[in-house]
Scaffold this active site. Structure first.
Site, PDB file in Angstrom:
ATOM      1  N   ASP A 181       0.814  -1.224   0.000  1.00  0.00           N
ATOM      2  CA  ASP A 181       0.000   0.000   0.000  1.00  0.00           C
ATOM      3  C   ASP A 181       0.847   1.274   0.000  1.00  0.00           C
ATOM      4  OD1 ASP A 181      -2.820  -0.751   0.039  1.00  0.00           O
ATOM      5  OD2 ASP A 181      -2.393  -1.726   1.944  1.00  0.00           O
TER       6      ASP A 181
ATOM      7  N   GLU B 104      -0.332   9.650   1.670  1.00  0.00           N
ATOM      8  CA  GLU B 104      -1.050  10.601   2.529  1.00  0.00           C
ATOM      9  C   GLU B 104      -1.208  10.079   3.957  1.00  0.00           C
ATOM     10  OE1 GLU B 104      -4.901  13.223   2.017  1.00  0.00           O
ATOM     11  OE2 GLU B 104      -5.461  11.127   2.168  1.00  0.00           O
ATOM     12  N   ASP B 105      -1.304   8.749   4.083  1.00  0.00           N
ATOM     13  CA  ASP B 105      -1.586   8.184   5.403  1.00  0.00           C
ATOM     14  C   ASP B 105      -0.397   8.223   6.349  1.00  0.00           C
ATOM     15  OD1 ASP B 105      -4.231   7.604   4.806  1.00  0.00           O
ATOM     16  OD2 ASP B 105      -3.623   5.808   3.712  1.00  0.00           O
TER      17      ASP B 105
ATOM     18  N   ARG C  51       0.714  -1.877   7.410  1.00  0.00           N
ATOM     19  CA  ARG C  51       1.313  -0.640   6.898  1.00  0.00           C
ATOM     20  C   ARG C  51       2.273  -0.006   7.905  1.00  0.00           C
ATOM     21  NH1 ARG C  51      -2.482   3.311   3.724  1.00  0.00           N
ATOM     22  NH2 ARG C  51      -0.362   3.910   3.114  1.00  0.00           N
TER      23      ARG C  51
ATOM     24  N   ARG D  31      -8.841   3.206  11.840  1.00  0.00           N
ATOM     25  CA  ARG D  31      -7.391   3.429  11.732  1.00  0.00           C
ATOM     26  C   ARG D  31      -6.864   4.478  12.725  1.00  0.00           C
ATOM     27  NH1 ARG D  31      -5.655   1.766   6.508  1.00  0.00           N
ATOM     28  NH2 ARG D  31      -7.030   0.053   5.908  1.00  0.00           N
TER      29      ARG D  31
ATOM     30  N   HIS E 116     -11.701   6.275   5.853  1.00  0.00           N
ATOM     31  CA  HIS E 116     -11.099   7.418   6.525  1.00  0.00           C
ATOM     32  C   HIS E 116     -12.072   8.601   6.506  1.00  0.00           C
ATOM     33  CE1 HIS E 116      -6.988   5.705   5.232  1.00  0.00           C
ATOM     34  NE2 HIS E 116      -6.933   5.767   6.549  1.00  0.00           N
TER      35      HIS E 116
ATOM     36  N   CYS F  92      -5.121  10.413  -1.327  1.00  0.00           N
ATOM     37  CA  CYS F  92      -4.190   9.427  -0.730  1.00  0.00           C
ATOM     38  C   CYS F  92      -2.849   9.374  -1.420  1.00  0.00           C
ATOM     39  CB  CYS F  92      -4.747   8.021  -0.823  1.00  0.00           C
ATOM     40  SG  CYS F  92      -6.480   7.884  -0.661  1.00  0.00           S
TER      41      CYS F  92
HETATM   42  C1  CIR Z   1      -5.415   1.000   2.879  1.00  0.00           C
HETATM   43  O1  CIR Z   1      -6.423   0.334   3.131  1.00  0.00           O
HETATM   44  O2  CIR Z   1      -4.677   1.432   3.763  1.00  0.00           O
HETATM   45  C2  CIR Z   1      -5.080   1.285   1.442  1.00  0.00           C
HETATM   46  N1  CIR Z   1      -5.412   0.164   0.634  1.00  0.00           N
HETATM   47  C3  CIR Z   1      -5.804   2.510   0.959  1.00  0.00           C
HETATM   48  C4  CIR Z   1      -5.428   3.752   1.707  1.00  0.00           C
HETATM   49  C5  CIR Z   1      -6.161   4.941   1.232  1.00  0.00           C
HETATM   50  N2  CIR Z   1      -5.700   6.113   1.883  1.00  0.00           N
HETATM   51  C6  CIR Z   1      -6.408   7.199   2.067  1.00  0.00           C
HETATM   52  O3  CIR Z   1      -7.593   7.188   1.812  1.00  0.00           O
HETATM   53  N3  CIR Z   1      -5.821   8.248   2.617  1.00  0.00           N
END
Ligand code: CIR
Length: 252
Positions: free
Chosen positions: A60, A65-66, A85, A130, A160, A247
């Site tokens: 991922d 962004e995360d 992650r 999360r 999110h 993201c």
């Molecule tokens: C996840 O589930 O962490 C990733 N497949 C997708 C993350 C998407 N991030 C976001 O919306 N900021």
């Protein structure tokens, strides 16, 4: 105005990432092409775009962004809530350290950047699967030191906060029906995006332009009616992995 964006190429193993979507396997080659168009769009809007190589072991990893939230005074490094992650943030920290002083939030406080929405001097932090209360509190402590206001908001069923709420300039938010009556967002003009176009709630506002995902004609028409510049991008392969336009970069 944003001047920089940090992006990371998708992993060849992006199909092994986390997803709740039932849209099939992502096509890696197409994802790379879409990533290039995304970077080009940010560059056309005046941003200097950093592109990092994919990170082995993190399918991922393109959803940068995360991993952090960057404000004018600091980069707050996220202790990601998804266990597969955790560790991605350590690969982003040295890159951000070139731009901002670093503040680390650490487990058991958990938050992900996708849960943090900044509107001027206010941060809204989504409490989600999360992001826990300790994470929201630690994030608030980090940014309150620089004069920001913080509000924790309970997320709906979306992954999110920014799955469901995004600013598209001025005082306007795109929101899911879940957030229509939230007192925290009372002062905003809210455009409700219904569930049939839910993915289009995640638009990206960059330097006066609204970037809209391709394939959502009703939302696109409503956004165009605002009279602001609009760019449409196809991010179909990231949608398959629950990722949207916001993201794919850290902007500052
Ligand atoms: C996840 O589930 O962490 C990733 N497949 C997708 C993350 C998407 N991030 C976001 O919306 N900021």
């Amino acid at each position: 105005m944003f001047t920089h964006a940090i992006t990371r190429l998708p992993s060849r193993q992006m199909d092994k990432g986390i997803t709740t979507a039932a849209l099939g396997q992502p096509d890696y080659e197409l994802a790379v092409k879409q990533h290039g168009a995304y970077r080009q769009a940010l560059s056309d809007l005046g941003l200097e775009v950093t592109v990092l190589e994919a990170e082995p072991g993190y399918p991922d990893c393109c959803f940068v962004e995360d991993t952090a939230v960057v404000c004018a005074q600091a980069a707050i490094i996220a202790p990601l809530g998804a266990s597969s992650r955790q560790g991605e943030q350590d690969t982003i920290e040295p890159v951000l350290a070139r731009h901002r002083p670093i503040v680390r939030v650490v487990n058991p406080a958990l938050f992900e950047g996708g849960d943090v929405l900044q509107v001027n001097d206010t941060f809204y932090i989504g409490l989600s699967e999360r992001t826990n209360r300790a994470g929201a509190q630690a994030f608030c402590a980090a940014v309150s030191a620089h004069g920001y206001q913080c509000h924790a908001v309970l997320c709906g069923p979306g992954l999110h906060l920014k799955t469901d709420v995004n600013v598209i300039g001025g005082n306007t938010l795109l929101v899911s029906p879940h957030f229509m009556d939230y007192p925290e967002f009372e002062g905003f003009e809210r455009i409700v995006v219904e569930d049939d176009e839910a993915y289009a709630r995640n638009c990206l506002f960059v330097n006066g332009t609204i970037i809209v995902p391709d394939g959502f004609p009703k939302t696109l028409a409503r956004i165009k009616a605002l009279g602001r510049p609009v760019v449409v991008l196809d991010v179909s392969e990231y949608r398959k992995m629950d990722g949207g336009l916001t993201c794919l970069s850290l902007r500052f």
